[in-house]
Design a protein around this motif. Structure first.
Motif, short mmCIF file in Angstrom:
data_model
loop_
_atom_site.label_atom_id
_atom_site.label_comp_id
_atom_site.label_asym_id
_atom_site.label_seq_id
_atom_site.Cartn_x
_atom_site.Cartn_y
_atom_site.Cartn_z
N VAL A 293 1.95 10.35 -89.65
CA VAL A 293 1.70 9.31 -90.27
C VAL A 293 0.92 8.47 -89.44
O VAL A 293 -0.03 7.84 -89.90
CB VAL A 293 3.09 8.37 -90.86
CG1 VAL A 293 2.51 7.04 -91.32
CG2 VAL A 293 3.66 9.12 -91.98
N ALA A 294 1.26 8.22 -88.11
CA ALA A 294 0.68 7.04 -87.26
C ALA A 294 -0.84 8.08 -86.92
O ALA A 294 -1.86 7.05 -86.86
CB ALA A 294 1.38 7.26 -85.90
N SER B 91 14.98 1.57 -76.49
CA SER B 91 13.70 1.70 -75.65
C SER B 91 12.98 3.29 -75.93
O SER B 91 11.94 3.36 -75.37
CB SER B 91 13.84 1.41 -74.28
OG SER B 91 14.65 2.09 -73.46
N ASP B 92 14.00 3.86 -76.57
CA ASP B 92 13.41 5.28 -76.74
C ASP B 92 12.87 5.66 -78.21
O ASP B 92 13.80 5.78 -79.16
CB ASP B 92 14.43 6.47 -76.41
CG ASP B 92 14.04 7.77 -76.56
OD1 ASP B 92 12.92 8.03 -76.93
OD2 ASP B 92 14.91 8.72 -76.46
N TYR B 93 11.72 5.53 -78.62
CA TYR B 93 11.33 5.74 -80.11
C TYR B 93 10.45 7.04 -80.15
O TYR B 93 9.51 7.14 -80.79
CB TYR B 93 10.34 4.62 -80.51
CG TYR B 93 9.71 3.94 -79.51
CD1 TYR B 93 8.17 4.61 -79.25
CD2 TYR B 93 9.97 2.85 -78.51
CE1 TYR B 93 7.51 3.83 -78.38
CE2 TYR B 93 9.08 2.41 -77.54
CZ TYR B 93 7.72 2.80 -77.52
OH TYR B 93 6.81 2.28 -76.42
N GLY C 189 9.33 7.60 -85.42
CA GLY C 189 8.93 7.32 -84.05
C GLY C 189 7.70 8.07 -83.96
O GLY C 189 6.85 8.20 -84.71
N ILE C 190 7.06 8.46 -82.50
CA ILE C 190 6.10 9.11 -82.31
C ILE C 190 6.19 9.90 -80.79
O ILE C 190 6.99 9.54 -80.25
CB ILE C 190 4.83 7.74 -82.09
CG1 ILE C 190 3.39 8.23 -82.17
CG2 ILE C 190 5.25 7.02 -80.65
CD1 ILE C 190 2.67 7.24 -82.18
N ASP C 191 5.17 10.86 -80.83
CA ASP C 191 5.01 11.70 -79.84
C ASP C 191 4.05 10.75 -78.96
O ASP C 191 2.81 10.84 -78.80
CB ASP C 191 4.49 12.73 -79.96
CG ASP C 191 4.11 13.75 -78.86
OD1 ASP C 191 4.29 13.20 -77.77
OD2 ASP C 191 3.78 14.97 -79.06
#
Length: 533
Positions: A221-222, A209-211, A181-183
């Motif tokens: 990584v992102a 819908s919650d990543y 996921g991501i912040d």
């Protein structure tokens, strides 16, 4: 490809070949008491003692899968109204003698996995899976496995530190991040995260819908791919204006293979230009059957072979994949992990962060990839377990990129700033390693997104120069091969350690610019550089 932070630990593939009708016949034609035998025995025992127990599994069909009637016949059942057919098929309802419903027939031909690449993820009892294994149209049934995941200097090492000065930033390019996921609140990503349903959560039982990233690996990584380095830009990623499709496949760091496979498929369906896979698995740590390298993998197509190779064939996405972090094993040769062993991906190893003379990271998994048809689909054995079997050898990794350096027993997250790649830190990360917005981490999980970022810059530059790259059905293959062909070989390293060498943006840019006004010149890169030698 660490445990998002530790060197590749995880369950190995437990695979049963449908060609093997019993454990005895497996033993007579294949080597040893393999993971395939172990899974079949587990199913037989479960059918007797725990008939209600369900297994998450990956099914690969035998070609040709173009004849849907075969699959319809195999999955002949009316659909329960409570459960729509999608990537997960509930085999409890599959093996009745009912006429396939119109809804199921529609699903089968609508572009879902069976039609697209010949595989499907299922949730089934042991009895149903054993039934599948006896089908002539099923190639393999694989128990779900668990993947383990694994800037300034990085930009300098790969030669793209001045891309922003030249107005290259990944703008207009979409990169899918298959991770934890991501912040979404991190300032490094501003408004460049695609909303649901393009971004989504594939964790079983989670809110689609919650990543949100509660681990930290995916955010890190992102950031390497596309973080803007806010507030001062020092730690900006390779393509800091690229759009991100965030596909969450893990809550805690363990990435389940069904979720990863669904995410890969979704990324391509959503039109991702680049798909970053900083995770994978190898047969090393418990609860897997421990196998010491050199590893020899099955040459038969398993679920992820079908999926990854079909994505490369039917889509235009570049697919960089982390090679794995097993370089500290003894021996370490042939320690590349799945899905990095697949030919359709760009497998990325790692170098340290030395600005003047980067060296191979001590954890970077080594090639070559060894495969044999003497092992059931999806299985893996050590080279010492095989005697007279024919073994095919394939070159891997493909390239190297900066991923840092670790001490012998050090994990990837929380390493010193001098050892790891600095990138975005998730504020909700359970590790609590730092209160800062950026944190250091090392692993091939960190080198892989550097290459994903370069692929994004390539696509942007090709569009600006009117090279027509987007019009090629083999766009992903062409991107992979240009990156291979332009990499810089490092002195003292073998091909099994470095592949084609360290990625180099200056060489990539020069090559692309040389193709301007050359009709069909990109077609020269449909074949790998080695095929011209």
């Amino acid at each position: 490809m660490p445990t998002m932070n530790t060197p590749h630990h995880g369950k190995s593939a437990l695979l049963v070949s449908a060609a093997s009708q019993s454990a005895a016949s497996v033993g007579s034609s294949l080597y040893g008491h393999s993971a395939a035998d172990a899974f079949r025995e587990q199913l037989v025992k479960s059918k007797r003692t725990e008939p209600a127990r369900r297994f998450a599994a990956l099914v690969a069909f035998r070609p040709p899968v173009e004849a849907p009637a075969e699959a319809v016949e195999l999955f002949s059942s009316a659909l329960p109204s409570r459960m729509p057919w999608h990537h997960h098929a509930d085999l409890q309802y599959v093996f009745g003698n009912l006429t396939p419903s119109d809804e199921f027939r529609k699903w089968l031909t609508s572009g879902d996995p069976v039609r697209r690449f010949g595989g499907v993820a299922v949730d089934a009892t042991a009895e149903a899976l054993l039934h599948l294994l006896d089908s002539d149209v099923v190639a393999s049934v694989e128990q779900e496995v668990v993947h383990q995941t694994y800037l300034e200097r990085v930009r300098g090492i790969v030669g793209c530190d001045n891309t922003l000065d030249n107005a290259l930033s990944g703008k207009g390019v979409t990169v899918a991040i298959i991770d934890t996921g991501i912040d979404r609140g991190h300032p490094a990503f501003d408004a460049r995260i695609a909303p649901y349903p393009r971004s989504r959560n594939f964790v079983k039982g989670g809110n689609p819908s919650d990543y949100t990233d509660h681990h930290g690996h995916g955010t890190h990584v992102a950031g390497i791919v596309a973080g803007n380095g806010s507030p001062d830009g020092i730690f900006r990623g390779i393509a800091p204006r690229a759009e991100l499709i965030v596909l969450k496949v893990s809550e805690s760091g363990d990435l389940h293979s069904i979720a990863v496979s669904e995410a890969i498929d979704h990324a391509v369906e959503m039109g991702a230009d680049v798909v970053n896979i900083s995770n994978g698995y190898g047969p090393w740590n418990p609860p897997s059957i421990r196998v010491s390298p050199p590893w020899v993998w099955s040459a038969h197509d398993s679920y992820d072979d079908l999926l990854v190779n079909s994505v490369a064939a039917r889509g235009k996405a570049a697919i960089p994949v982390a090679a794995g972090n097993h370089g500290r094993l003894t021996p370490a040769d042939s320690s590349i992990c799945r899905p990095g062993i697949c030919q359709g991906v760009l497998t990325v190893g790692s170098v340290d962060l030395s600005a003047t003379s980067p060296s191979l990271s001590n954890f970077s998994s080594l090639g070559p990839v060894r495969r044999t048809s003497a092992i059931a689909a999806g299985g893996v054995l050590g080279l010492s377990d095989l005697s007279d079997a024919r073994i095919d050898v394939f070159p891997k990794p493909d390239v190297l990129a900066p991923g840092g350096h670790l001490d012998q027993h050090q994990s990837g997250f929380g390493c010193s700033d001098s050892q790891g790649v600095m990138s975005a830190r998730a504020s909700l990360s359970a590790s609590g390693l730092s209160a800062d917005e950026y944190i250091a981490a090392a692993g091939t999980s960190m080198s892989c997104p550097a290459v994903a970022g370069l692929a994004a810059l390539m696509i942007e530059l090709a569009r600006e120069e009117g090279l027509g790259l987007d019009s090629w059905p083999q766009r992903g293959v062409i991107i992979h091969n240009i990156i291979r062909a332009t990499s810089q070989r490092l002195a003292g390293l073998s091909s099994d350690e470095q592949g084609y060498g360290l990625v180099n943006w200056s060489n990539i840019q020069e090559t692309l610019m040389s193709l301007t006004n050359q009709t069909d010149a990109l077609g020269n890169f449909i074949r790998t550089p080695a095929e011209y030698e």
